[in-house]
Design an enzyme around this catalytic site. Sequence first.
Site, PDB file in Angstrom:
ATOM      1  N   SER A  90     -16.079  -4.383  17.704  1.00 49.43           N
ATOM      2  CA  SER A  90     -18.298  -4.440  18.352  1.00 49.43           C
ATOM      3  C   SER A  90     -18.887  -2.854  17.540  1.00 49.43           C
ATOM      4  O   SER A  90     -19.618  -3.040  18.086  1.00 49.43           O
ATOM      5  CB  SER A  90     -17.635  -4.840  19.320  1.00 49.43           C
ATOM      6  OG  SER A  90     -17.442  -3.184  20.285  1.00 49.43           O
ATOM      7  N   GLY A  91     -17.963  -2.206  17.887  1.00 52.47           N
ATOM      8  CA  GLY A  91     -18.577  -0.663  17.491  1.00 52.47           C
ATOM      9  C   GLY A  91     -19.054   0.204  18.390  1.00 52.47           C
ATOM     10  O   GLY A  91     -18.852   1.263  18.383  1.00 52.47           O
ATOM     11  N   GLY A  92     -17.789  -0.697  19.474  1.00 52.52           N
ATOM     12  CA  GLY A  92     -17.993   0.153  20.832  1.00 52.52           C
ATOM     13  C   GLY A  92     -16.955   1.695  20.515  1.00 52.52           C
ATOM     14  O   GLY A  92     -18.024   2.579  21.343  1.00 52.52           O
ATOM     15  N   PHE A  93     -15.950   1.638  20.628  1.00 58.73           N
ATOM     16  CA  PHE A  93     -15.791   2.285  19.907  1.00 58.73           C
ATOM     17  C   PHE A  93     -15.830   3.501  18.807  1.00 58.73           C
ATOM     18  O   PHE A  93     -15.816   4.309  19.192  1.00 58.73           O
ATOM     19  CB  PHE A  93     -13.989   2.006  19.615  1.00 58.73           C
ATOM     20  CG  PHE A  93     -13.182   3.181  19.362  1.00 58.73           C
ATOM     21  CD1 PHE A  93     -11.957   3.862  20.221  1.00 58.73           C
ATOM     22  CD2 PHE A  93     -12.637   3.686  18.029  1.00 58.73           C
ATOM     23  CE1 PHE A  93     -11.211   4.678  20.187  1.00 58.73           C
ATOM     24  CE2 PHE A  93     -11.316   4.904  18.262  1.00 58.73           C
ATOM     25  CZ  PHE A  93     -11.292   5.248  19.314  1.00 58.73           C
ATOM     26  N   CYS A 299      12.856   0.530  -0.480  1.00 59.61           N
ATOM     27  CA  CYS A 299      11.793   0.303  -0.717  1.00 59.61           C
ATOM     28  C   CYS A 299      11.554  -0.510  -1.843  1.00 59.61           C
ATOM     29  O   CYS A 299      11.613  -0.083  -3.093  1.00 59.61           O
ATOM     30  CB  CYS A 299      10.564   0.632  -0.209  1.00 59.61           C
ATOM     31  SG  CYS A 299       8.841   0.117  -0.422  1.00 59.61           S
ATOM     32  N   CYS A 301       8.821  -2.009  -2.956  1.00 56.36           N
ATOM     33  CA  CYS A 301       7.128  -1.985  -3.574  1.00 56.36           C
ATOM     34  C   CYS A 301       6.909  -1.254  -4.921  1.00 56.36           C
ATOM     35  O   CYS A 301       8.400  -1.022  -5.590  1.00 56.36           O
ATOM     36  CB  CYS A 301       6.709  -0.624  -1.888  1.00 56.36           C
ATOM     37  SG  CYS A 301       6.433   0.904  -3.081  1.00 56.36           S
ATOM     38  N   CYS A 304       7.387   2.404  -5.512  1.00 51.81           N
ATOM     39  CA  CYS A 304       8.833   2.412  -5.814  1.00 51.81           C
ATOM     40  C   CYS A 304       9.547   2.092  -6.665  1.00 51.81           C
ATOM     41  O   CYS A 304      10.943   2.551  -7.176  1.00 51.81           O
ATOM     42  CB  CYS A 304       9.297   1.715  -4.235  1.00 51.81           C
ATOM     43  SG  CYS A 304       9.497   3.502  -2.815  1.00 51.81           S
ATOM     44  N   HIS A 330       2.711   1.735  -1.376  1.00 45.89           N
ATOM     45  CA  HIS A 330       3.321   2.308  -0.437  1.00 45.89           C
ATOM     46  C   HIS A 330       3.548   2.458   0.517  1.00 45.89           C
ATOM     47  O   HIS A 330       4.321   1.729   1.826  1.00 45.89           O
ATOM     48  CB  HIS A 330       4.717   3.230  -1.039  1.00 45.89           C
ATOM     49  CG  HIS A 330       5.528   3.945  -0.007  1.00 45.89           C
ATOM     50  ND1 HIS A 330       6.564   3.400  -0.591  1.00 45.89           N
ATOM     51  CD2 HIS A 330       5.835   4.684   0.565  1.00 45.89           C
ATOM     52  CE1 HIS A 330       8.126   3.698   0.434  1.00 45.89           C
ATOM     53  NE2 HIS A 330       6.896   4.172   1.310  1.00 45.89           N
TER      54      HIS A 330
HETATM   55 ZN   LIG Z   1       7.723   1.416  -1.527  1.00 41.25          ZN
END
Ligand SMILES: [Zn+2]
Length: 363
Positions: A90-93, A299, A301, A304, A330
Amino acid sequence: MKFDVIKKDSNARAGLLETNRGAIHTPAFMPVGTVGTVKAMSPDELKEIGAEIVLCNTYHLYLRPGHEIVESLGGIHKFMNWDRPILTDSGGFQVFSLSALRKIEEDGVHFKSHLDGSMHFIGPKEAMEIQSSLGSDIAMVLDDCTPYPSSYEYAMNSLFRTIKWAEQCKALQREGQALFGIVQGSLYEALRKKSIEELVDIGFDGYAAGGLSVGEPKEEMHRLIYFTAPLLPSEKPRYLMGIGELGDVLKAVEAGFDMFDCVMPSRNARNGTLFTSRGKISIKREEFKSDRGPLDPDCDCYTCRNYSRGYLRHIFLSKEILSMRLNTIHNLFFYLNFFRNMRKSILESRFSEFKTQWQAIYS
Ligand SMILES: [Zn+2]
């Protein structure tokens, strides 16, 4: 929006959140696309690594390019070419954390833009209008993020403001857009409990815990996580805002939270800090200079599968654009995969083993 808890393993939950733009398997990690892009990643790459939802920041999009511009260009999904679910805060933070100057009043908050110093105002009405123009699938109520430390009295007044704003946001909820309430109350259990009771009375599509990870000691944060989660309605998604260190995530999932967001995996990637199944590593270290192995042998990905540590170190030190891209692919894959495996462990009633195993690496 429809949410079902499919399996519980103690208090940890595996759920399914269904939206018009696709399903989100929980516990879910939401990569952060602050200004309408997850830095260094194309939407196709995000899909390939399995992202089901991204988070965009209302504060940033409101200031630049402006929500009217996003709306005139077809809404946030078309604007950023992402057709899966989007959650907007919402923008508050951000007002709380980024704006150099802010003045909270009963009807909203005046703040100075971190971009050009111009003055702005966001109240519940503005927060809902902006999120409606953006067209996100899940909107968040405007909340007053209570700073740490705060006295009981300050936290209570801040909380009442948040509840009043939540009521006003709810009255302006747009059809087809889910709306989550935000629990505040600083570190005071009585206030957190009161906050939840009031929000549940108003009635939201999901409930988030805010105001944590704002500088309080970790033990205090963990205490509030374990205190808050079981009090939230069990049939609704529970979102722990802005907390994404894996050790904290494990505790929060154990407590019963379902949704998470954090800039850490993507931000760390760009700084050369990478998450692996054996812990965090800094790719710039000398020891990787002639290392022909993958970043993380466990991994799967794109990075990797195709690149050596030696190469990743070289392009990082050379400040090549590809370095940020490969590192982000990654780190986000690692996070999303961690969440997928965590969900699987809940479905197979072995979350506690999963937690023990990973806490040894990411405490
Ligand atoms: Zn990876």
